[in-house]
Design a protein around this motif. Structure first.
Motif, PDB file in Angstrom:
ATOM      1  N   ARG A 132       0.835  -1.209   0.000  1.00 14.97           N
ATOM      2  CA  ARG A 132       0.000   0.000   0.000  1.00 14.97           C
ATOM      3  C   ARG A 132       0.873   1.264   0.000  1.00 14.97           C
ATOM      4  NH1 ARG A 132      -4.032  -0.845  -2.551  1.00 14.97           N
ATOM      5  NH2 ARG A 132      -4.799   1.212  -1.835  1.00 14.97           N
ATOM      6  N   ASN A 133       1.892   1.222  -0.845  1.00 17.14           N
ATOM      7  CA  ASN A 133       2.812   2.333  -1.084  1.00 17.14           C
ATOM      8  C   ASN A 133       3.799   2.579   0.063  1.00 17.14           C
ATOM      9  OD1 ASN A 133       2.290   3.155  -3.729  1.00 17.14           O
ATOM     10  ND2 ASN A 133       0.577   4.426  -3.114  1.00 17.14           N
ATOM     11  N   ALA A 134       3.841   1.694   1.051  1.00 19.66           N
ATOM     12  CA  ALA A 134       4.834   1.870   2.116  1.00 19.66           C
ATOM     13  C   ALA A 134       6.250   1.804   1.542  1.00 19.66           C
ATOM     14  CB  ALA A 134       4.651   0.801   3.188  1.00 19.66           C
ATOM     15  N   VAL A 135       6.466   0.975   0.520  1.00 17.98           N
ATOM     16  CA  VAL A 135       7.794   0.859  -0.084  1.00 17.98           C
ATOM     17  C   VAL A 135       8.200   2.169  -0.770  1.00 17.98           C
ATOM     18  CG1 VAL A 135       6.955  -0.070  -2.295  1.00 17.98           C
ATOM     19  CG2 VAL A 135       9.282  -0.578  -1.529  1.00 17.98           C
ATOM     20  N   VAL A 136       7.223   2.899  -1.289  1.00 18.06           N
ATOM     21  CA  VAL A 136       7.530   4.187  -1.917  1.00 18.06           C
ATOM     22  C   VAL A 136       7.998   5.182  -0.851  1.00 18.06           C
ATOM     23  CG1 VAL A 136       6.678   6.032  -3.403  1.00 18.06           C
ATOM     24  CG2 VAL A 136       5.808   3.712  -3.697  1.00 18.06           C
ATOM     25  N   ARG A 137       7.329   5.155   0.292  1.00 17.07           N
ATOM     26  CA  ARG A 137       7.730   6.018   1.408  1.00 17.07           C
ATOM     27  C   ARG A 137       9.152   5.664   1.861  1.00 17.07           C
ATOM     28  NH1 ARG A 137       6.222  10.717   3.869  1.00 17.07           N
ATOM     29  NH2 ARG A 137       4.030  10.100   3.962  1.00 17.07           N
ATOM     30  N   GLU A 138       9.447   4.370   1.966  1.00 18.04           N
ATOM     31  CA  GLU A 138      10.785   3.940   2.370  1.00 18.04           C
ATOM     32  C   GLU A 138      11.835   4.397   1.360  1.00 18.04           C
ATOM     33  OE1 GLU A 138      10.542  -0.250   2.726  1.00 18.04           O
ATOM     34  OE2 GLU A 138       9.158  -0.215   4.431  1.00 18.04           O
ATOM     35  N   ALA A 139      11.490   4.294   0.075  1.00 15.16           N
ATOM     36  CA  ALA A 139      12.420   4.720  -0.974  1.00 15.16           C
ATOM     37  C   ALA A 139      12.671   6.222  -0.907  1.00 15.16           C
ATOM     38  CB  ALA A 139      11.871   4.326  -2.338  1.00 15.16           C
ATOM     39  N   ALA A 140      11.614   6.989  -0.654  1.00 14.91           N
ATOM     40  CA  ALA A 140      11.758   8.441  -0.556  1.00 14.91           C
ATOM     41  C   ALA A 140      12.655   8.821   0.626  1.00 14.91           C
ATOM     42  CB  ALA A 140      10.389   9.100  -0.408  1.00 14.91           C
ATOM     43  N   GLU A 141      12.485   8.132   1.745  1.00 11.80           N
ATOM     44  CA  GLU A 141      13.324   8.406   2.909  1.00 11.80           C
ATOM     45  C   GLU A 141      14.786   8.071   2.615  1.00 11.80           C
ATOM     46  OE1 GLU A 141      11.453   6.094   5.911  1.00 11.80           O
ATOM     47  OE2 GLU A 141       9.806   7.536   6.242  1.00 11.80           O
ATOM     48  N   ALA A 142      15.005   6.984   1.869  1.00 12.99           N
ATOM     49  CA  ALA A 142      16.370   6.615   1.492  1.00 12.99           C
ATOM     50  C   ALA A 142      16.976   7.662   0.558  1.00 12.99           C
ATOM     51  CB  ALA A 142      16.375   5.242   0.824  1.00 12.99           C
ATOM     52  N   LEU A 143      16.172   8.196  -0.353  1.00  6.17           N
ATOM     53  CA  LEU A 143      16.662   9.237  -1.253  1.00  6.17           C
ATOM     54  C   LEU A 143      17.062  10.498  -0.480  1.00  6.17           C
ATOM     55  CD1 LEU A 143      14.132   8.891  -4.205  1.00  6.17           C
ATOM     56  CD2 LEU A 143      16.603   8.573  -4.364  1.00  6.17           C
ATOM     57  N   ARG A 144      16.264  10.860   0.481  1.00  2.00           N
ATOM     58  CA  ARG A 144      16.587  12.048   1.278  1.00  2.00           C
ATOM     59  C   ARG A 144      17.865  11.813   2.098  1.00  2.00           C
ATOM     60  NH1 ARG A 144      12.229  15.804   1.832  1.00  2.00           N
ATOM     61  NH2 ARG A 144      13.195  16.578   3.730  1.00  2.00           N
TER      62      ARG A 144
END
Length: 347
Positions: free
Chosen positions: A51-63
């Motif tokens: 449910r898009n949690a992986v997208v949130r994790e990816a965004a945090e990794a990018l930051r």
């Protein structure tokens, strides 16, 4: 040497295949750069499962790590589905600018006289995207409304980035919004462009209304251009610019967020097709803190275009090479070029 971690956002179908080829080119054994890759699965199936949690994790990794490489992903149409990961990533990394650059491809005839690169600096958020929309009935007639929004901060970032990028390309800042029709809304970007021109008097500046930009690009004289644009205008304009060069094969694309001093903080390269995937990787290398990265970036650009000039072309460029064959040739040329440059002390 301190390793630089690159966040790899995996995708769907052909997009994932292209990503794997791009990673072959960026392998430390090829580039000599201390890169490490941290992977996140952004395929549609995995986004649905999490449910898009992986997208949130990816965004945090990018930051956290600042540099990323993203494969093309599927955006489902249903309003109750997971939506576009691109839109979510831009929001969660506080993206400011999308940079898309058209370049002359050896052996490909451009539509006009364009020779030097043409870059579109597009506002990454706001404007017509994620606008509030609704419909109503007035006097028996159905009416549609949309409320759009831009900020002074994003206008300033687009304008300032455009002038800094133009200086790096020895190019001219050209174009702008339709501020005569919309002096309050679109005029905000024009105000920031004018202010940036005052801060950078050494950069040529030729403001034009967005409709005139399309017309004047068809009469291009061959000089390098950097075009700042609102989100919706930039989306349309970038596809138009790329086609001016005869093919979208060179469509390198970067998404950037900037700090309070308008310096790039997150640089995310998007992969679209075989040649663009390599050029996007080359563009991203130029932002790495590693001292040799800029030279490797230039070598990768040269190796890519030299491969095309030598006749190693994929189907989208009128050739018959597979993506792997094209990548193999670029890697071969890049290795040779870097070996020579090392002997000359250039890397």
């Amino acid at each position: 040497m301190t390793a630089v971690r690159v966040v790899v956002l995996e995708g769907d179908q052909t997009g994932q295949e292209l990503l794997l080829e791009a990673l072959r080119v960026l392998d430390p054994a090829v580039t000599g750069l201390p890169l490490e890759f941290e992977r996140y699965d952004l395929s549609l199936a995995h986004r649905r499962r999490t449910r898009n949690a992986v997208v949130r994790e990816a965004a945090e990794a990018l930051r956290r790590h600042r540099f990323g490489l993203k494969a093309a992903t599927i955006t489902p149409e249903g309003p109750d589905d997971v939506g576009s990961p691109n839109a979510l990533l831009r929001e969660w990394i506080d993206a400011t600018v999308i940079l898309r650059t058209g370049r002359r491809i050896p052996g490909t005839r451009p539509v006009t006289g364009v020779v030097a690169p043409v870059a579109v600096v597009r506002m990454a958020v706001g404007d017509a995207y994620n606008a509030r929309e609704w419909r109503a009935v007035e006097d028996g007639e159905e009416v549609a409304y949309r409320t759009t929004r831009i900020t002074r901060r994003h206008c300033r970032a687009v304008a300032e980035f455009a002038f800094r990028h133009a200086r790096s390309l020895s190019a001219k800042v050209f174009g702008g919004p339709k501020y005569t029709v919309s002096p309050t809304y679109e005029g905000m970007l024009k105000e920031e462009m004018d202010a940036a021109a005052q801060r950078h008097p050494d950069v040529p500046y030729d403001p034009q209304l967005i409709d005139a930009v399309f017309a004047l690009l068809l009469q291009a004289s061959g000089e390098g251009l950097v075009i700042p644009a609102l989100n919706r205008d930039g989306d349309v304009l970038s596809d138009f610019v790329l086609q001016l060069f005869g093919s979208i094969a060179s469509a390198e694309s970067l998404v950037l967020s900037v700090d309070d001093h308008l310096r790039p903080q997150v640089v995310l390269a998007n992969i679209a097709n075989p040649m663009a995937m390599i050029l996007a990787g080359a563009a991203r290398l130029a932002y790495l803190p590693e001292a040799r990265a800029a030279a490797v970036s230039r070598a990768l650009y040269e190796a890519t275009f030299e491969a095309v000039q030598a006749g190693v072309r994929t189907l989208d460029l009128g050739g018959d090479a597979t993506t792997t064959e094209f990548t193999d040739e670029v890697i071969r040329r890049l290795r040779l070029k870097l070996d020579v440059w090392r002997s000359l002390g250039r890397v």
